[in-house]
Design a protein around this motif. Structure first.
Motif, mmCIF file in Angstrom:
data_model
loop_
_atom_site.group_PDB
_atom_site.id
_atom_site.type_symbol
_atom_site.label_atom_id
_atom_site.label_comp_id
_atom_site.label_asym_id
_atom_site.label_seq_id
_atom_site.Cartn_x
_atom_site.Cartn_y
_atom_site.Cartn_z
ATOM 1 N N LEU A 314 0.835 -1.208 0.000
ATOM 2 C CA LEU A 314 0.000 0.000 0.000
ATOM 3 C C LEU A 314 0.869 1.257 0.000
ATOM 4 O O LEU A 314 0.560 2.237 -0.675
ATOM 5 C CB LEU A 314 -0.942 0.001 1.203
ATOM 6 C CG LEU A 314 -2.064 -1.036 1.172
ATOM 7 C CD1 LEU A 314 -2.813 -1.061 2.492
ATOM 8 C CD2 LEU A 314 -3.031 -0.744 0.028
ATOM 9 N N ARG A 315 1.952 1.192 0.768
ATOM 10 C CA ARG A 315 2.834 2.361 0.794
ATOM 11 C C ARG A 315 3.431 2.587 -0.595
ATOM 12 O O ARG A 315 3.577 3.716 -1.045
ATOM 13 C CB ARG A 315 3.944 2.153 1.837
ATOM 14 C CG ARG A 315 3.467 2.128 3.263
ATOM 15 C CD ARG A 315 3.173 3.513 3.821
ATOM 16 N NE ARG A 315 4.392 4.240 4.130
ATOM 17 C CZ ARG A 315 4.746 5.367 3.561
ATOM 18 N NH1 ARG A 315 3.978 5.901 2.627
ATOM 19 N NH2 ARG A 315 5.864 5.977 3.890
ATOM 20 N N CYS A 316 3.790 1.460 -1.278
ATOM 21 C CA CYS A 316 4.315 1.589 -2.658
ATOM 22 C C CYS A 316 3.278 2.207 -3.579
ATOM 23 O O CYS A 316 3.605 2.973 -4.488
ATOM 24 C CB CYS A 316 4.688 0.209 -3.195
ATOM 25 S SG CYS A 316 6.252 -0.372 -2.574
ATOM 26 N N GLY A 318 1.135 4.344 -2.823
ATOM 27 C CA GLY A 318 0.854 5.736 -2.540
ATOM 28 C C GLY A 318 0.028 6.021 -1.310
ATOM 29 O O GLY A 318 -0.479 7.125 -1.135
ATOM 30 N N VAL A 319 -0.116 5.018 -0.438
ATOM 31 C CA VAL A 319 -0.811 5.286 0.826
ATOM 32 C C VAL A 319 0.183 5.949 1.761
ATOM 33 O O VAL A 319 1.301 5.455 1.939
ATOM 34 C CB VAL A 319 -1.344 3.968 1.436
ATOM 35 C CG1 VAL A 319 -1.875 4.186 2.843
ATOM 36 C CG2 VAL A 319 -2.428 3.394 0.534
ATOM 37 N N THR A 320 -0.222 7.050 2.376
ATOM 38 C CA THR A 320 0.722 7.769 3.241
ATOM 39 C C THR A 320 0.816 7.081 4.593
ATOM 40 O O THR A 320 -0.070 6.318 4.985
ATOM 41 C CB THR A 320 0.272 9.226 3.465
ATOM 42 O OG1 THR A 320 -0.966 9.189 4.178
ATOM 43 C CG2 THR A 320 0.081 9.965 2.160
ATOM 44 N N SER A 321 1.909 7.382 5.306
ATOM 45 C CA SER A 321 2.084 6.774 6.635
ATOM 46 C C SER A 321 0.974 7.246 7.571
ATOM 47 O O SER A 321 0.496 6.486 8.417
ATOM 48 C CB SER A 321 3.456 7.121 7.192
ATOM 49 O OG SER A 321 3.673 8.501 7.096
ATOM 50 N N GLN A 323 -2.039 7.823 6.746
ATOM 51 C CA GLN A 323 -3.251 7.045 6.457
ATOM 52 C C GLN A 323 -3.213 5.701 7.182
ATOM 53 O O GLN A 323 -4.232 5.232 7.685
ATOM 54 C CB GLN A 323 -3.369 6.813 4.943
ATOM 55 C CG GLN A 323 -4.009 7.958 4.186
ATOM 56 C CD GLN A 323 -4.130 7.633 2.708
ATOM 57 O OE1 GLN A 323 -3.130 7.612 1.999
ATOM 58 N NE2 GLN A 323 -5.335 7.381 2.251
ATOM 59 N N PRO A 408 7.872 1.369 2.525
ATOM 60 C CA PRO A 408 7.056 1.076 1.346
ATOM 61 C C PRO A 408 7.507 -0.174 0.598
ATOM 62 O O PRO A 408 6.724 -0.788 -0.100
ATOM 63 C CB PRO A 408 7.246 2.310 0.466
ATOM 64 C CG PRO A 408 7.754 3.367 1.366
ATOM 65 C CD PRO A 408 8.500 2.687 2.445
ATOM 66 N N ILE B 56 10.718 5.587 -2.700
ATOM 67 C CA ILE B 56 10.473 4.686 -1.579
ATOM 68 C C ILE B 56 11.605 4.819 -0.563
ATOM 69 O O ILE B 56 11.389 4.798 0.637
ATOM 70 C CB ILE B 56 10.346 3.221 -2.083
ATOM 71 C CG1 ILE B 56 8.970 3.030 -2.710
ATOM 72 C CG2 ILE B 56 10.599 2.222 -0.990
ATOM 73 C CD1 ILE B 56 8.779 1.693 -3.393
ATOM 74 N N THR B 80 5.215 10.274 -1.382
ATOM 75 C CA THR B 80 4.192 9.225 -1.432
ATOM 76 C C THR B 80 3.086 9.604 -2.411
ATOM 77 O O THR B 80 2.668 8.794 -3.240
ATOM 78 C CB THR B 80 3.594 9.017 -0.021
ATOM 79 O OG1 THR B 80 4.642 8.658 0.858
ATOM 80 C CG2 THR B 80 2.544 7.926 -0.022
ATOM 81 N N ARG B 83 4.267 9.425 -5.939
ATOM 82 C CA ARG B 83 4.357 8.033 -6.385
ATOM 83 C C ARG B 83 2.965 7.502 -6.744
ATOM 84 O O ARG B 83 2.767 6.846 -7.750
ATOM 85 C CB ARG B 83 4.969 7.198 -5.254
ATOM 86 C CG ARG B 83 5.208 5.752 -5.611
ATOM 87 C CD ARG B 83 6.135 5.081 -4.621
ATOM 88 N NE ARG B 83 5.576 5.040 -3.274
ATOM 89 C CZ ARG B 83 6.081 5.636 -2.223
ATOM 90 N NH1 ARG B 83 7.185 6.357 -2.346
ATOM 91 N NH2 ARG B 83 5.525 5.540 -1.056
ATOM 92 N N ARG B 84 2.034 7.830 -5.846
ATOM 93 C CA ARG B 84 0.672 7.341 -6.063
ATOM 94 C C ARG B 84 0.129 7.816 -7.409
ATOM 95 O O ARG B 84 -0.515 7.067 -8.131
ATOM 96 C CB ARG B 84 -0.239 7.845 -4.924
ATOM 97 C CG ARG B 84 -1.634 7.280 -4.969
ATOM 98 C CD ARG B 84 -2.527 8.031 -4.006
ATOM 99 N NE ARG B 84 -2.790 9.393 -4.487
ATOM 100 C CZ ARG B 84 -3.428 10.316 -3.775
ATOM 101 N NH1 ARG B 84 -3.818 10.045 -2.547
ATOM 102 N NH2 ARG B 84 -3.647 11.504 -4.263
ATOM 103 N N PHE B 89 3.906 0.368 -10.423
ATOM 104 C CA PHE B 89 4.879 -0.605 -9.942
ATOM 105 C C PHE B 89 4.483 -2.023 -10.345
ATOM 106 O O PHE B 89 3.324 -2.411 -10.209
ATOM 107 C CB PHE B 89 4.919 -0.560 -8.402
ATOM 108 C CG PHE B 89 6.214 -0.046 -7.861
ATOM 109 C CD1 PHE B 89 7.375 -0.801 -8.020
ATOM 110 C CD2 PHE B 89 6.297 1.166 -7.203
ATOM 111 C CE1 PHE B 89 8.568 -0.334 -7.522
ATOM 112 C CE2 PHE B 89 7.484 1.636 -6.700
ATOM 113 C CZ PHE B 89 8.636 0.880 -6.860
ATOM 114 N N LEU B 112 -7.677 5.238 -3.991
ATOM 115 C CA LEU B 112 -6.910 5.873 -2.905
ATOM 116 C C LEU B 112 -6.782 7.368 -3.144
ATOM 117 O O LEU B 112 -6.624 8.151 -2.210
ATOM 118 C CB LEU B 112 -5.518 5.246 -2.797
ATOM 119 C CG LEU B 112 -5.455 3.850 -2.172
ATOM 120 C CD1 LEU B 112 -4.068 3.260 -2.343
ATOM 121 C CD2 LEU B 112 -5.841 3.898 -0.708
#
Lengths: 874, 232
Positions: A314-316, A318-321, A323, A408, B56, B80, B83-84, B89, B112
């Motif tokens: 999820l972090r990869c 684009g979910v922020t920490s 979140q 991530p 990352i 982040t 990247r989103r 990926f 998201l």
């Protein structure tokens, strides 16, 4: 052209959908969390509700009696002359002023009251309140038209005034007992039974009044004086006074022995009595929540660790920490809320169950209160909800932080977490040292009882933090033994505990906390009981005890008739008699009433233990009986923070305030409010009260105690209700009360164990799920189901054993704090600590059994594991 | 125009008391629409380079600029979100979310970002159709084969129309035949959409498909001549 947009929309909805799906897949794990919160909240709410209901019942009955009263004129234990009321009513009181003022007389209503029992109402303790119906209307409106029920018209009023011993009570109370207008009930006061006719039934329009009146029987003032043996006397005069001048003038002309106080003053003082008792129960109930927090921490940590790869993805994506942090807290909040709501329901049920126990203790030790149902104030519910939620969120903070820190690339493996946990060990030891130091400081500070309990909790939580480092040390110590005894399983089990320390140590800490409380509370109760038994043995030396029938377990009301006293004094085989009178009098310096016992001899025959004696102990009793001073209980000294030697005690007597020197401080476990013993002659002189309430009879050598008790009982049978008990029966009765008082404590500590058990179960379930693949590999390489069971049970047995072992010293420390700090400050009782191996052994066994029981379900699941699937699982 | 610009990029890892340099002040450029293969042995630093490009991980020194945005100078949260919104990926282990269906996995990055599932589903379904899995839209990942899972992952990587697709050993966990098919699909789709593709791999079989090959070796990047590689 892409630019990083800080305002870029963020949606948590997909995350919540993920959380919901996980919940559906792994419900058990979350159910355990919910149960943990629910039990913690339930305990807190139930104690709150039961305490609150008892308080409210007391307040209601007090308010019912007080009505619109602003002030009261009160006197000594036997009341005061009704002439005072006449002078108030006629305005003659102003003649005593110099110069004679033109102030108006305040509104006044005379009251005569006391407690008695009514056989027709299931021997319930009722408050007989004698009133003057003509003086009543400005004060109380129970007799107003809207509240009047059957018989309360003019006809009823006439009957109330003209028929001797006519009473009015609440319709509900009568209905419950199947009584109707015109029926006769028996008023049993001091063993004297007086028939009284019901001439009116009150039908209060609102529930509050209905409940307030449920413990009251109204009669006219003359009847009350006769029934209660107070002819020509009043208990108090209610006043409505709103100007300071009148108050000052009234105060100035009051005869010695009488005082003017606000209506709220006495009820506040009485309510304060139970504050320590209630706080102790609340603190114990909070304990379950603390243990529950370990459980929550464990469950949430597990859910984070287990989802670490998912969080990495999820972090990869684009979910922020932030979140992820919010996700964990939101999940916990929802589950905590569900748990809290369930806890509220459970708490209400439990509260209904324990309100009887709490009320009984309040009646036994403090004051008479009739609780007719449990109140559920919204405040208690909201508080329970918020505390449950806050506890859950607090426990989830650390795991949420862990989730937030998920890298991530998902490269952080479980092993990293464990190695981080191991790096934390020295810090945990340091945290233990700091928390213990804080705890010791808080315990050392003599102040608010809440601070003292804060100290206790700091020590306890500190010990829980020390559990992980100690677990590692103990496991390392035990590994050679288990290996030698059990071979490869004995090597694997301890290693598994250390390898999964982030989880196992929390389960061990939760169990250790709960078991140490069991050990500590058991030692405290055991020590208390032993101390009380010893004290009873020393103090109760007479062979036969005679008193008026007790209204509640250990309190007597009313007095013994002189002819019964004379008869028993002259009874064949009686060597000598010691008599006593127990009354509550005001101690102006203390700002509250205290119990005094007027005695004409030492019922302990010189065996009573003393904490301090002024001068020669051999001459103490002669000096006391000669009226040279008083002896006071240790509870009074500790409760009021009096120095040693204590200063003179000021008491409100019938002849005004009197300072009496203290001759000694005696140990006493009958009251936590403090007791003062005074020579009978001095008491009679100061309070002009000749009554006697109880007798201790010493028989001549060779006399058969039980036979004397039987004969005495037969002699008064039919004439007078008198309680005649042998020494042995009185002691047994006292211990029965003791055991009843601690029944609720025993129940609460058991619940804490249940929560800890769930904690261990939750931890084991987590570990098992997490290690499914590893265990599958073990099975694939030839480990039998039986061996797998052996491994699981060995692991949990070790965890339980470590928890039990650590609970021994922690339990001892808790017991020490409970006995020497909490008990002394709450109740003023010094107890002798009794250390029996059984308490510790019981703790260790409870811990091991709880852990082993928790292993059953995970073991069963492991037994049914499909090896191929487990091996394939990532 | 260069899509990715790497300048003086260095990265160290601590191993006990020692520091191991994975990348040592490396420089590189990747143009828009280009397919660059990062070749190197296991542990050579290929994945680290991809992690640094995607934000990352943070470098110890140096910069990565993607389409004029120097992401190494952004804060964590900004990286982040960048990247989103801009990077797709594809991982070696597929990394699909087991509790989401195939379609939900594909729409996840956009959801998201606050987009409604109904709004993004048609595009996701189109992509699933392109990878041949439209009929499995409601299936959960554990019911799919490895190749199918990786095809879903490719669809997910392209679903939000990223500037750049990063693939880390996308065929490493597949048999040769399946790997070839997945690889072809990834290249076709990225090229078809005009996307820039950076792929880390240790298998030279991928080289013929790439526009350029950069070898990661001893902390350095070395541009390889395609002809030379074929000859080798």
């Amino acid at each position: 052209m892409p630019t990083p947009n800080l305002q870029s929309p963020i949606s948590n909805l997909p995350l919540f959908r993920l959380a919901w799906r996980r919940l559906r897949r792994r419900p058990l794990q979350y159910i355990l969390l919910i149960v943990g919160v629910a039990i913690g909240v339930a305990m807190m709410v139930s104690i709150d509700l039961a305490n609150g209901s008892a308080q409210r019942a007391f307040q209601l009955s007090t308010d019912a009696i007080a009505g619109k009263t602003t002030h009261r004129i009160v006197g000594g234990p036997t009341g005061f002359d009704e002439e005072i009321y006449r002078r108030l009513e006629t305005g003659d009181w102003r003649l005593d002023q110099s110069p004679v003022s033109s102030l108006q007389s305040p509104l006044a209503a005379p009251i005569v009251e006391d407690y008695l029992t009514v056989p027709e109402l299931n021997e319930r303790v009722m408050r007989l309140v004698g009133i003057d119906p003509f003086a009543e209307p400005p004060f109380r409106d129970y007799f107003a038209a809207q509240n009047s029920g059957e018989g309360n018209g003019i006809e009823g009023l006439v009957a109330f005034l003209t028929v001797p011993n006519s009473v009015i009570l609440a319709q509900d109370v009568a209905d419950e007992a199947g009584l109707a207008l015109g029926d006769t009930i028996t008023l049993n006061h001091s063993g004297q039974r007086t028939p009284a006719q019901i001439v009116g039934l009150l039908q209060p329009t609102d529930d509050v009044s209905r409940r307030a009146l449920s413990g009251i029987v109204f009669t006219d003032i003359a009847s009350a004086q006769e029934i209660l043996g107070m002819t020509g006397k009043l208990s108090r005069i209610d006043l409505i006074v709103n100007d300071e001048a009148t108050l000052a003038a009234l105060t100035a002309v009051l005869p010695p022995g009488l005082r003017l106080e606000t209506a709220a003053a006495r009820s506040n003082a009485i309510r304060q009595m139970t504050a320590a008792f209630e706080l102790n129960l609340s603190a114990l109930s909070l304990l379950a929540l603390v243990v529950g927090m370990f459980l929550i921490y464990n469950t949430v940590t597990f859910s984070v660790v287990q989802r670490r790869p998912l969080f990495g993805i999820l972090r990869c994506l684009g979910v922020t920490s932030g979140q992820l942090f919010a996700l964990i807290l939101a999940e916990t909040a929802v589950l905590g809320l569900v748990g809290s709501v369930l806890g509220l329901g459970l708490g209400i049920l439990l509260g209904r169950g324990i309100v009887g126990l709490i009320t009984q203790t309040i009646n036994d030790f403090y004051f008479v209160v009739n609780v007719r149902g449990v109140d559920v104030p919204p405040f208690t519910l909201v508080k329970g909800l918020l505390v449950g939620l806050a506890a859950a969120l607090f426990a989830a903070l650390l795991p949420a932080w862990e989730a937030m820190r998920t890298a991530p690339n998902a490269s952080l493996k479980r092993s990293n977490l464990e190695s981080r946990t191991r790096q934390l060990l020295p810090w945990l030891a340091l945290a233990w040292a700091v928390l213990t130091a804080v705890g010791v400081f808080l315990l050392w500070v003599r102040g608010n009882l809440i601070i003292t309990f804060g100290g206790l909790f700091a020590v306890l939580i500190g010990a829980a933090l020390l559990t992980p480092p100690l677990t590692v040390l103990l496991v390392r110590a035990v590994t050679p033994i288990t290996q030698a005894l059990l071979g490869v399983l004995g090597r694997m089990a301890p290693r598994d505990i250390v390898r999964s320390l982030s989880r196992t140590s929390v389960a061990v800490a939760a169990l250790m906390t709960a078991v140490s409380v069991v050990v500590g509370v058991s030692i405290m109760i055991g020590s208390f009981r032993t101390t009380v038994v010893q004290w009873l043995n020393q103090t109760l030396q007479a062979d036969v005890y005679v008193s008026t029938p007790t209204l509640t377990a250990n309190r007597t009301f009313g007095t013994l008739p002189p002819e019964v006293i004379a008869e028993f004094r002259a009874w064949p085989g009686v060597d000598r008699v010691v008599t006593a009178r127990h009354v509550q009098v005001d101690a102006p310096d203390l700002g509250r009433p205290v119990e005094i016992i007027a005695v004409d001899g030492d019922v302990s025959n010189g065996n009573r233990p003393y904490a301090w004696v002024n001068g020669d102990q051999a001459t103490l009793w002669p000096r006391l009986l000669a009226g040279e001073g008083v002896i006071i209980s240790e509870a009074l000294v500790l409760k009021e923070n009096l120095p040693t030697p204590p200063p003179d005690v000021v008491l409100q007597t019938a002849v005004g305030p009197r300072a009496l020197p203290v001759l000694a401080v005696f140990y006493d476990y009958a009251s936590d409010q403090g007791t003062i013993m005074i020579g009978q002659d001095l008491y009679r002189e100061l309070w002009q009260d000749q009554a006697i309430e109880s007798m201790g009879i010493f028989l001549q050598p060779g006399a058969e105690v039980d036979q004397v008790v039987r004969e005495m009982t037969a002699a008064v049978n039919g004439r007078q209700d008198v309680l005649i008990q042998s020494n042995q029966a009185l002691r047994a009765g006292s211990l029965e009360i003791f055991d009843r008082t601690f029944a609720i404590t025993a129940a609460l500590r058991l619940l804490a164990i249940v929560v800890a058990f769930i904690g261990v179960l939750s931890a084991l379930m987590s570990l098992q799920l997490e290690r499914a693949r590893e265990l599958g590999v073990l099975r694939a390489t030839g480990m039998t189901v039986r061996q797998l069971w052996g491994l699981t049970f060995l692991e949990t047995g070790l965890m339980g054993g470590i928890a039990g072992l650590l609970a021994v010293p922690v339990g001892y420390v808790l017991a020490w704090i409970l006995i020497y700090v909490i008990n002394v400050r709450s109740f003023g009782w010094t107890l002798q600590m009794q250390l029996e191996p059984a308490y510790f052994l019981q703790g260790v066994i409870v811990a091991i059994i709880a852990a082993l029981l928790a292993a059953i379900y995970p073991s069963l699941r492991l037994g049914g594991m499909v090896v191929a699937t487990a091996v394939r699982e990532e | 125009m260069s899509m990715v610009r790497i300048e003086q990029l260095s990265k160290y890892f601590s191993e006990g008391s020692q520091q191991r340099q994975v990348l040592d002040a490396v420089n590189a450029c990747v143009d828009e629409g280009e397919f660059v293969a990062l070749l190197g042995r296991s542990g050579s630093g290929k994945s680290t380079l991809l992690n640094l490009i995607s934000g990352i991980e943070k470098p110890d020194s140096g910069d990565v600029t993607i389409h004029d945005v120097t992401i190494t100078r952004l804060r964590e949260r900004e990286r982040t979100l960048f990247r989103r919104d801009n990077i797709g990926f594809v991982f070696q282990f597929f990394n699909l979310i087991p509790t989401l269906t195939v379609l939900e996995n594909v729409t996840l990055p956009q959801e998201l970002a606050g987009k409604k599932a109904t709004a993004v589903s048609p595009h996701a379904l189109h992509l699933l159709d392109q990878v041949g899995l439209a009929d499995r839209r409601d299936t959960f990942p554990d019911k799919l084969s490895g190749g199918e899972q990786q095809r879903v992952a490719i669809a997910r990587a392209l679903a939000h129309n990223p500037l750049l697709v990063l693939a880390d050993e996308p065929t490493g966990n597949l048999d040769e035949e399946t790997g070839q098919r997945v690889l072809q699909l990834l290249i076709d789709l990225t090229r078809g959409a005009g996307k820039t593709l950076l792929m880390a791999t240790h298998s030279p079989e991928i080289v013929p498909f790439a526009d350029r090959v950069i070898e990661v070796h001893n902390g350095r990047l070395e541009e390889k001549e395609l002809d030379g590689l074929f000859a080798g």
